[in-house]
Write a protein that holds these residues in place. Structure first.
Motif, short mmCIF file in Angstrom:
data_model
loop_
_atom_site.label_atom_id
_atom_site.label_comp_id
_atom_site.label_asym_id
_atom_site.label_seq_id
_atom_site.Cartn_x
_atom_site.Cartn_y
_atom_site.Cartn_z
N ILE A 78 0.87 -1.19 0.00
CA ILE A 78 0.00 0.00 0.00
C ILE A 78 0.91 1.23 0.00
CG2 ILE A 78 -1.83 1.22 1.25
CD1 ILE A 78 -2.15 -1.62 2.76
N GLY A 125 2.61 4.09 -3.15
CA GLY A 125 3.59 4.11 -4.25
C GLY A 125 4.51 5.31 -4.15
N ALA A 176 3.44 0.97 3.00
CA ALA A 176 4.48 1.92 2.56
C ALA A 176 3.78 3.23 2.29
CB ALA A 176 5.17 1.39 1.31
N PRO A 208 -2.30 5.20 6.87
CA PRO A 208 -3.62 4.67 7.25
C PRO A 208 -3.55 3.17 7.55
CG PRO A 208 -3.74 5.84 5.13
CD PRO A 208 -2.30 5.80 5.52
N PHE A 216 7.29 21.62 3.30
CA PHE A 216 7.10 20.33 3.99
C PHE A 216 7.26 20.55 5.49
CE2 PHE A 216 8.44 19.33 -0.27
CZ PHE A 216 7.72 18.19 -0.60
N LEU A 260 15.42 8.77 2.83
CA LEU A 260 15.15 7.71 1.86
C LEU A 260 16.27 6.66 1.87
CD1 LEU A 260 13.09 6.72 -0.22
CD2 LEU A 260 14.49 7.79 -1.97
C1 LIG Z 1 12.56 18.52 2.10
C2 LIG Z 1 12.99 17.09 2.14
C3 LIG Z 1 14.20 16.71 1.57
C4 LIG Z 1 14.63 15.38 1.63
N1 LIG Z 1 15.85 15.04 1.10
C5 LIG Z 1 16.28 13.76 1.20
C6 LIG Z 1 17.56 13.37 0.70
O1 LIG Z 1 18.31 14.16 0.12
N2 LIG Z 1 17.98 12.07 0.87
C7 LIG Z 1 17.18 11.16 1.49
O2 LIG Z 1 17.59 9.99 1.64
N3 LIG Z 1 15.94 11.50 1.95
C8 LIG Z 1 15.49 12.76 1.83
N4 LIG Z 1 14.25 13.11 2.30
C9 LIG Z 1 13.38 12.06 2.83
C10 LIG Z 1 12.60 11.38 1.70
O3 LIG Z 1 12.08 12.32 0.80
C11 LIG Z 1 11.47 10.54 2.29
O4 LIG Z 1 12.05 9.65 3.21
C12 LIG Z 1 10.77 9.74 1.22
O5 LIG Z 1 10.27 10.55 0.19
C13 LIG Z 1 9.61 8.99 1.85
O6 LIG Z 1 9.18 8.02 0.94
P1 LIG Z 1 8.05 6.99 1.36
O7 LIG Z 1 7.83 6.17 0.14
O8 LIG Z 1 8.38 6.32 2.63
O9 LIG Z 1 6.77 7.89 1.73
P2 LIG Z 1 5.87 8.86 0.85
O10 LIG Z 1 6.66 9.54 -0.20
O11 LIG Z 1 5.10 9.68 1.83
O12 LIG Z 1 4.89 7.87 0.08
C14 LIG Z 1 3.75 7.32 0.68
C15 LIG Z 1 2.73 7.13 -0.42
O13 LIG Z 1 1.60 6.44 0.13
C16 LIG Z 1 0.44 7.01 -0.45
N5 LIG Z 1 -0.76 6.69 0.34
C17 LIG Z 1 -1.15 7.22 1.54
N6 LIG Z 1 -2.33 6.70 1.89
C18 LIG Z 1 -2.68 5.81 0.92
C19 LIG Z 1 -3.81 4.96 0.72
N7 LIG Z 1 -4.84 4.93 1.58
N8 LIG Z 1 -3.84 4.18 -0.41
C20 LIG Z 1 -2.82 4.21 -1.30
N9 LIG Z 1 -1.74 5.01 -1.16
C21 LIG Z 1 -1.68 5.79 -0.06
C22 LIG Z 1 0.76 8.50 -0.55
O14 LIG Z 1 -0.06 9.12 -1.52
C23 LIG Z 1 2.21 8.45 -0.99
O15 LIG Z 1 2.33 8.43 -2.41
C24 LIG Z 1 13.81 14.41 2.26
C25 LIG Z 1 12.57 14.80 2.83
C26 LIG Z 1 12.17 16.12 2.79
C27 LIG Z 1 10.85 16.52 3.42
#
Ligand SMILES: Cc1cc2nc3c(=O)[nH]c(=O)nc-3n(C[C@H](O)[C@H](O)[C@H](O)COP(=O)(O)OP(=O)(O)OC[C@H]3O[C@@H](n4cnc5c(N)ncnc54)[C@H](O)[C@@H]3O)c2cc1C
Length: 427
Positions: A17, A19, A176, A182, A281, A314
């Motif tokens: 869950i 992307g 994820a 949620p 953010f 990330l």
């Molecule tokens: C300003 C900033 C700069 C950054 N720079 C770096 C960097 O240089 N290097 C680094 O390693 N990290 C960096 N990070 C951290 C990194 O961006 C995040 O760790 C990463 O984007 C998170 O990815 P994720 O897939 O865990 O979560 P998210 O990107 O939050 O993805 C979660 C997904 O789940 C979806 N979702 C939610 N609810 C549901 C549902 N009910 N059904 C289906 N889908 C759902 C959302 O729409 C979203 O697409 C940075 C963060 C910020 C804020």
């Protein structure tokens, strides 16, 4: 990509869950190994332009281990054209009181080896490359613009109800779905979170001088202001500001916003022009009490979130992906149940210490770097001076930023992901 509307339940080995970059990467790793995987992705597919149309205008500084994982998933080659080597990390402490000049220290990757610290890639490029890769993997069903509406526990795992009317079952369900996950709430895993009074403003700039592959982090009292090199004469900005001020900055017109940016950049990059949009953010940290439950696992920001300092978020999350993917691929090769409780407990054990230590370090660093206290300012100056003048300490810090002292997951060491079905065909 599958877009059917059917009331029959989709049956997969794994259902993910969310992307975001973590969910997409895990789907690519599992799909490359031939594990039947459903990815429920709320976001639409991306438009072609990786800069101008991007919904996510951030870049990610990826360390080499993360790039090795993306390579193993078949999702690095598509990023290379937009990837910029990070050769030097410059930390700047502003002058205070009677001081005239800032103190700064360069961490130069060439002092410890031939390769850069990593590469900076626009998030939109990473998403596009990962989506392209999933399209080529017959084992993956990638449902874009689709929401997970409900999660119900049954005897053999969770059933998802999706916004397109479909239902889906799998041996293992993976959350994820980001910081506010949620799925974590539906499964009943508790978490603790703490906000900071800061918001990260992000945008891209074009500039007249070359960045020379130097990433510069300047410590202001409200938080760090970071310039990260992009291809050509472009850089991405992460400007951490006190939240009410950040809102005011984001509301300025382009000319006034650019003026404020120039004050922060202090002429380092010559003439500066904003391109693309600006975003904000709000910053918070979060830790889940557990990374697993019955036939359920949490990865990435659904399990832990850090303040965006020292480019950790990330990279840390991709270590979750590498560890979990490796356990699942081994289990699948043995023909065993992918929702096995011992496997999930092993995943949790393998990840907790790395996550907790990185979270504590990022929290401490954020408080330490975003502080106007005269004493802390002096301590920062002394620290930078020690690092500048004592090469072994500098080298140790550079190496520990690039690797985990707890070891490197094997999918991050350059190892290929083998698809059992393809191996059988070759033999
Ligand atoms: C300003 C900033 C700069 C950054 N720079 C770096 C960097 O240089 N290097 C680094 O390693 N990290 C960096 N990070 C951290 C990194 O961006 C995040 O760790 C990463 O984007 C998170 O990815 P994720 O897939 O865990 O979560 P998210 O990107 O939050 O993805 C979660 C997904 O789940 C979806 N979702 C939610 N609810 C549901 C549902 N009910 N059904 C289906 N889908 C759902 C959302 O729409 C979203 O697409 C940075 C963060 C910020 C804020």
């Amino acid at each position: 990509m599958t877009d059917q509307n059917s009331s029959a339940a989709l049956a997969n080995q794994v259902q993910i869950i969310g992307g975001g970059l973590a969910g997409l990467s895990l789907a690519a790793a599992l799909g490359t190994a031939g594990i039947k995987t459903l990815l429920v992705d709320l976001e639409p597919p991306l438009p072609e332009d990786p800069y101008q149309d991007a919904k996510d205008n951030r870049t990610t500084a990826l360390i080499q281990n993360s790039i090795n994982l993306l390579n193993a998933c078949g999702a690095w080659a598509g990023c290379e054209e937009y990837a910029t080597a990070l050769t030097v990390m410059r930390i700047v402490n502003l002058p205070r009181g009677k001081q005239k000049y800032p103190s700064s220290t360069d961490f130069d990757s060439r002092e410890i080896n031939d390769s850069p610290f990593g590469f900076n890639v626009p998030n939109a490029v990473l998403r596009r490359t990962l989506c392209d890769r999933l399209r080529k993997l017959p084992a993956v069903t990638h449902l874009t613009s689709t929401k997970m509406e409900r999660l119900e526990e049954g005897d053999n795992g969770y059933t998802l109800t999706l916004s397109n009317g479909q239902r889906s079952i799998a041996e293992l369900t993976i959350g994820a779905d980001g910081k506010n996950s949620p799925s974590r709430k539906d499964v009943g895993i508790k978490s603790m979170s703490w906000p900071y009074p800061q918001t990260a403003i992000t945008c891209y700039i074009e500039h007249s001088k070359s960045h020379q592959n130097v990433s510069t982090e300047t410590h202001f009292p409200a938080g760090p202001f970071t310039l990260v090199p992009m291809t050509g004469k472009r850089s991405s900005i992460v400007w951490v500001e006190e939240t009410s001020l950040a809102k005011k900055m984001l509301a300025l017109d382009e000319e006034d916003f650019t003026k404020k940016l120039k004050e922060k950049i202090k002429g380092r990059l010559g003439d500066v022009k904003l391109f693309g949009k600006r975003s904000g953010f709000p910053i918070s940290a979060m830790l889940s009490n557990s990374f697993h439950a019955n036939r359920f696992a949490l990865i990435a920001e659904a399990a832990h979130a850090l303040p965006p300092i020292a480019a950790q978020g990330l990279n840390l999350s991709l270590r979750d992906v590498a560890v979990l993917a490796e356990l699942l691929i081994d289990q699948n090769n043995k023909g065993n149940d992918l929702g096995d409780s011992q496997l999930l407990a092993e995943y949790d054990r393998a990840r907790r210490l790395d996550v907790v230590t990185r979270l504590a370090a990022a929290d401490g660093l954020n408080r330490f770097a975003s502080n106007d206290s005269a004493i802390l300012h002096k301590v920062r100056d002394l620290g930078l001076s020690a690092v500048r003048n004592f090469a072994p300490l500098r080298h140790f810090m550079m190496k520990s930023g690039m690797t985990s002292p707890l070891g490197t997951p094997s999918l991050m060491t350059g190892k290929e992901i083998k698809n059992k079905a393809n191996v059988a065909k070759v033999i």
